[in-house]
Scaffold this active site. Structure first.
Site, mmCIF file in Angstrom:
data_model
loop_
_atom_site.group_PDB
_atom_site.id
_atom_site.type_symbol
_atom_site.label_atom_id
_atom_site.label_comp_id
_atom_site.label_asym_id
_atom_site.label_seq_id
_atom_site.Cartn_x
_atom_site.Cartn_y
_atom_site.Cartn_z
ATOM 1 N N LEU A 126 0.825 -1.217 0.000
ATOM 2 C CA LEU A 126 0.000 0.000 0.000
ATOM 3 C C LEU A 126 0.852 1.256 0.000
ATOM 4 C CD1 LEU A 126 -2.627 -1.059 2.675
ATOM 5 C CD2 LEU A 126 -3.063 -0.780 0.250
ATOM 6 N N GLY A 143 7.077 4.004 4.252
ATOM 7 C CA GLY A 143 7.389 5.179 5.054
ATOM 8 C C GLY A 143 8.765 5.023 5.641
ATOM 9 N N GLY A 144 9.078 5.900 6.549
ATOM 10 C CA GLY A 144 10.398 5.871 7.145
ATOM 11 C C GLY A 144 10.664 4.607 7.942
ATOM 12 N N PHE A 145 9.617 3.989 8.377
ATOM 13 C CA PHE A 145 9.816 2.867 9.287
ATOM 14 C C PHE A 145 9.607 1.508 8.660
ATOM 15 C CE2 PHE A 145 9.468 3.897 14.073
ATOM 16 C CZ PHE A 145 10.797 4.271 14.043
ATOM 17 N N GLY A 146 9.062 1.510 7.450
ATOM 18 C CA GLY A 146 8.828 0.226 6.812
ATOM 19 C C GLY A 146 7.654 0.302 5.866
ATOM 20 N N VAL A 183 3.915 -0.855 4.125
ATOM 21 C CA VAL A 183 2.582 -1.246 4.561
ATOM 22 C C VAL A 183 1.947 -2.128 3.484
ATOM 23 C CG1 VAL A 183 0.340 -0.410 5.333
ATOM 24 C CG2 VAL A 183 2.377 0.944 5.763
ATOM 25 N N LYS A 243 1.775 -3.278 8.791
ATOM 26 C CA LYS A 243 2.994 -2.505 8.651
ATOM 27 C C LYS A 243 4.163 -3.373 9.084
ATOM 28 C CE LYS A 243 4.996 1.904 9.192
ATOM 29 N NZ LYS A 243 4.614 3.221 8.825
ATOM 30 N N ASP A 252 5.392 13.416 13.500
ATOM 31 C CA ASP A 252 5.484 13.243 12.058
ATOM 32 C C ASP A 252 4.123 13.464 11.406
ATOM 33 O OD1 ASP A 252 6.759 12.817 9.693
ATOM 34 O OD2 ASP A 252 6.723 10.629 9.815
#
Ligand code: NAG
Ligand code: NAG
Ligand code: NAG
Ligand code: NAG
Ligand code: NAG
Ligand code: NAG
Ligand code: NAG
Ligand code: NAG
Ligand code: NAG
Ligand code: NAG
Ligand code: NAG
Ligand code: NAG
Length: 804
Positions: free
Chosen positions: A498, A501-504, A506, A520, A614
């Protein structure tokens, strides 16, 4: 509840009782010398907003003379002033309020004077015929002499405030009587008598302080600098309809405040809970809204729970008696009047060993004041207290033995403080009695055995885990702990991405119960499983209509995943910047309001307060009804409720963070306000702020808006052209003003999210924002966006940084 008696009690009854005095004509705004007020009679101000008469306080059966807002009556919040707060009457039909010898007096059932305006009159009974009491539209009850041409009030209720401060009233210090006009709380919801909390002016430092019992100060506005109070910069500096001013002369020093329109109902109230509150009436939701209060942490109210009561911020009721103690007055306690405090359940009769004393261990935020100091080890300290009949508690900190004799006040629970205090209680009132050595031994053996057993079980579980079948989940609190395999299947081995982002990344997934989820997959999370679980379980408790719900998580070795509700309408950026579907203005406004509400919840309402860090359109998801939901707490930082505590460390992914994050400057919730403001501009603009705008005056949209606002230009011309000007001029202007306030350079100039919410709801007006400092400095710079680092690459990871 309030005023149970019908207001339409037959008037003729009154006339019968007082056939000798002339009763009031209805609709009058005054009591004249030959009139009296009694029973259910009232006088009403000319504008019909305010009424004076007898009212019943809460569930008590007592009556008082008071002033109230007609529109809000009989809501307890409608009462703004009470005459006989210490001397109630029980039969209002046999009591009267009238003018006697130039004073307004209240006579009780037996015609004794129980309250009076108490002015020394130089006038004779003859001239007092022209004295009358008038209720004015500003809430002031004045006693004046109509024959006196000056028409100066002889007496006015504004000079004798009770628990409420109204616009136009002076609140301050009388240099001739050397007395402060303090606002004093009611004793309880049912009793308007003077309570223990008050707010008053300290003329020397020009600050308002809240005091307990007229002595102990526990909160202050900080001193006045001519524009605002140092501890409450935002409300006052920005004005929001409220204009404070300070006046001083040889007779008096006082503050006075005004509101922009007389139709605005506004008031400050010293509440029974020791909190100063500001209310404003809103046409939009037809209620009196609490728009500001201090102290923010209720347990910071000094001695809120009385002696031997303990305050727990995260629990309701806030106050409880310590274990082994009971309320001094159960009735008061039941009415949320905790100030009376608690007593030992079992009396420790001194000298005679009837009841064995023991100690209850608690951790408190601050050790109570007034402690005597002795010496010794912790054991000796305990013995000293045990053997001293008058000793009620001890504490052994920093090699010092502290003992307390009197009542213990102001106990506020805090496990993190390291302030341990031992309170003397009857042994039998403690949950578990002291164990003998033999029992202790047994406990130790039992514990060891237990640990071995648990370890064994864990081993077996671990072994069996290999064979765990898909779909087997457990619940952890409100969250589902998913098995990795199941999520792998649900997302078809993470094939339907989908977004990232900065963290991984989705992925979309479908669970066995056919519900659709967003999974996520977190990358480069260095946190251990335990820390991860604890952080996730905190996030799991956050539930709000404007916040994406976390359904569960998975933590197996390096696989760390979060499972959220799936949002059909994707994120805000897809609609705003690239969507084929243009969001209309009404929807945009509702989205702005929804996000504000979500942030208020994160910042102020939930138990462990969270700074999102964020906020950007990518992190605002839209559900099927286009209701906004704040997503991605990957960078969320947990902070205590105490907002003076700021964040100094970060545990996020480097490279995704704004410069001041990396430079180690403290971050507060105002960083979110800043990002939110930037997003508001984009809701108006329909483009990224970072995209240059055509207007020659400025290339940076927020800077352009600030200039147009300040020049009084046409704000509607700035609107997303796709809307063809179809928007409320008033709303667009309001959103632009709020956005400008949110991105002010100084954090304290930015409003809190709850103020933003109230401004959007229309509860508060919005003053003209100043042009943010950096715009005035760099407005002609070809690169104003230098402040906004990490400009978007493919519109995916824009960070609205906080310029410093
Ligand atoms: C009451 O007194 C006022 C002025 O003192 C007078 O105008 C009014 O007529 C009096 N009312 C009656 C009923 O006597
Ligand atoms: C009055 O009593 C009712 C029912 O006992 C209760 O719900 C209400 O909160 C009380 N009101 C006040 C002001 O104490
Ligand atoms: C009226 O007030 C007087 C003086 O305070 C008091 O002695 C008397 O008992 C009161 N009457 C009633 C009926 O409460
Ligand atoms: C009025 O003044 C007298 C004496 O000056 C005082 O005893 C009394 O308490 C005062 N009453 C009120 C209601 O202030
Ligand atoms: C009060 O009345 C007396 C006569 O009864 C009169 O001499 C005096 O001047 C009056 N005082 C005032 C202040 O009106
Ligand atoms: C004041 O009232 C008294 C009795 O109520 C009356 O006798 C007197 O004439 C009145 N005086 C004035 C100036 O109205
Ligand atoms: C409040 O202060 C008064 C004196 O100022 C004192 O007598 C009283 O005991 C105090 N109340 C409490 C609960 O400490
Ligand atoms: C605020 O109040 C002061 C004094 O009351 C007045 O001089 C000033 O004009 C007011 N300012 C606004 C903006 O209303
Ligand atoms: C208060 O009054 C005293 C005299 O009673 C005077 O010396 C002092 O200056 C006054 N304070 C202010 C702030 O005017
Ligand atoms: C202070 O009070 C005195 C006496 O009432 C009065 O004459 C004077 O004008 C007052 N001063 C001010 C600044 O109001
Ligand atoms: C106080 O509340 C408790 C529980 O709600 C009740 O059992 C008790 O009777 C109440 N006591 C009084 C004095 O109202
Ligand atoms: C810390 C503190 O408030 N100590 C006070 C305790 O009470 C005695 C009198 O009983 C005072 O002298 C101390 O200053």
């Amino acid at each position: 509840m309030w005023f149970t008696e019908s207001k339409s009690v037959v008037r003729s009854l009154v006339l019968l009782c007082f056939s000798l005095t002339i009763t009031l004509a209805s609709g009058s705004n005054a009591i004249s010398a030959n009139q009296s007020l009694s029973g259910d009679q009232t006088i009403t101000s000319e504008g019909e907003q305010l009424e004076v008469g007898f009212f019943k306080a809460g569930n008590s059966s007592n009556y008082y003379i008071g002033i109230w807002y007609k529109e809000l009556y009989p809501n307890p919040l409608s009462i703004i002033w009470v005459a006989n707060r210490e001397t109630p009457i029980s039969d209002r039909f046999r009591s009267e309020l009238k003018i006697v010898n130039g004073n307004l007096v209240l006579l009780n059932e037996s015609k004794s004077q129980i309250w009076s305006t108490n002015i020394t009159t130089t006038t004779n009974t003859t001239t007092s015929n022209s004295t009358k009491a008038v209720i004015l539209d500003n809430g002031n009850l004045v006693l004046r002499d109509d024959s006196d041409n000056l028409n100066e009030p002889l007496w006015q209720s504004f000079d004798h405030p009770t628990h409420t401060w109204l616009p136009g009233a002076k609140l301050g210090y009388n240099n001739r009587t050397k007395k402060s006009h303090a606002l004093k709380s009611w004793r309880s919801d049912d009793d308007p008598a003077e309570g223990i909390f008050s707010v008053e002016l300290e003329p020397a430092t020009r600050e308002f302080v809240i005091k307990w019992n007229g002595s102990r100060q526990y909160w202050t506005t900080g001193s006045w600098d001519g524009r605002s109070f140092s501890n409450v910069p935002e409300v006052l500096r920005m004005g929001y309809n409220y204009n404070f001013s300070y006046h001083t002369n040889e007779n008096e020093s006082y503050f006075i405040y005004s509101v922009s329109s007389p139709s605005i109902i506004s008031r400050y109230v010293m509440d029974v809970s020791g909190v100063i509150q500001q209310f404003a009436w809103s046409e939009s939701n037809n209620k009196l809204n609490l728009i500001w209060f201090q102290p923010k942490i209720q347990c910071d109210v000094y001695a809120l729970c009385g002696s031997f009561g303990i305050c727990r911020q995260s629990q309701l009721p806030l106050c409880n008696c310590l274990t082994g103690y009971k309320p001094k007055s159960e009735r008061d306690w039941n009415q949320s009047d905790f100030t009376g405090g608690c007593l030992r359940k079992t009396d420790l009769v001194c000298g005679r060993n009837i009841e064995k004393p023991d100690f209850l261990k608690i951790n408190v935020k601050n050790l109570p004041p007034n402690n005597s100091v002795a010496v010794g080890s912790a054991g000796e300290c305990r013995t000293i207290c045990l053997n001293d009949c008058s000793c009620n508690a001890y504490s052994f900190v920093s090699r010092q033995c502290l003992v307390w004799d009197g009542d213990l006040l102001n106990l506020s629970e805090d496990y993190g403080s390291g302030n341990t205090i031992y309170i003397k209680v009857a042994s039998k009132d403690l949950p578990r009695r002291k164990k003998s050595n033999l029992v202790k031994m047994g406990v130790v053996v039992g514990l060891v055995g237990g640990v071995v057993l648990v370890l064994g079980l864990l081993f077996i579980l671990k072994y069996r885990k290999e064979k765990v079948s898909v779909g087997k989940r457990t619940m952890e609190g409100l969250l589902v702990a998913f098995v990795y395999k199941e999520l792998q299947i649900a997302t078809k081995n993470f094939s339907n991405k989908l977004g990232g982002g900065g963290f991984g990344s989705v992925f979309k997934g479908v669970l066995c119960d056919s519900s659709i989820v967003a999974v996520k997959k977190l990358e480069s999370i260095s946190q251990g499983e335990k820390q991860f679980r604890s952080e996730v379980s905190t996030i799991g408790t956050i539930q709000h209509v404007n916040i994406v719900r976390l359904r569960g998580f998975c933590a197996e070795g390096n696989n760390k995943l979060l499972v959220y509700d799936y949002m059909v309408n994707s994120s805000l950026d897809t609609h705003l910047f690239s969507g084929n579907r243009v969001l209309n203005w009404k929807t945009r406004y509702q989205i702005a309001l929804g996000i504000a509400r979500g942030l208020v919840y994160l910042h102020e309402k939930c138990r462990d307060c969270i700074i999102h860090c964020d906020i950007k359109p990518e992190n605002i998801l839209l559900d099927v009804d286009l209701c906004p939901k704040i997503a991605d707490f990957g960078l969320a930082k947990l902070v205590g409720r105490d907002f003076s505590r700021v964040l100094t460390t970060i545990r996020g992914t480097r490279g995704y963070l704004a410069p001041e994050w990396l430079s180690g400057v403290a971050i507060t919730a105002k960083a979110d306000v800043y990002s939110y403001g930037m997003m508001l501009f984009e809701l108006v603009y329909g483009k990224r702020n970072t995209l240059p705008c055509e207007d020659s005056r400025s290339t940076f949209f927020p800077s352009l808006v600030a200039n147009v606002l300040n020049e009084g230009g046409d704000v509607l011309s700035l609107l997303d052209s796709r809307l063809n000007g179809e928007a409320s001029d008033e709303e667009v202007t309001k959103v632009c003003k709020i956005a400008c306030w949110c991105i002010q350079y100084e954090e304290e100039s930015r409003p809190s999210m709850s103020l933003v919410e109230q401004m959007l709801e229309g509860v508060l007006g919005v003053n003209m924002p100043p042009i943010p400092k950096y715009f005035t400095l760099f407005v002609d710079s070809p690169e104003p966006i230098v402040f906004f680092s990490n400009s978007p690459s493919n519109g995916s990871s824009q960070v609205y940084s906080n310029p410093r």
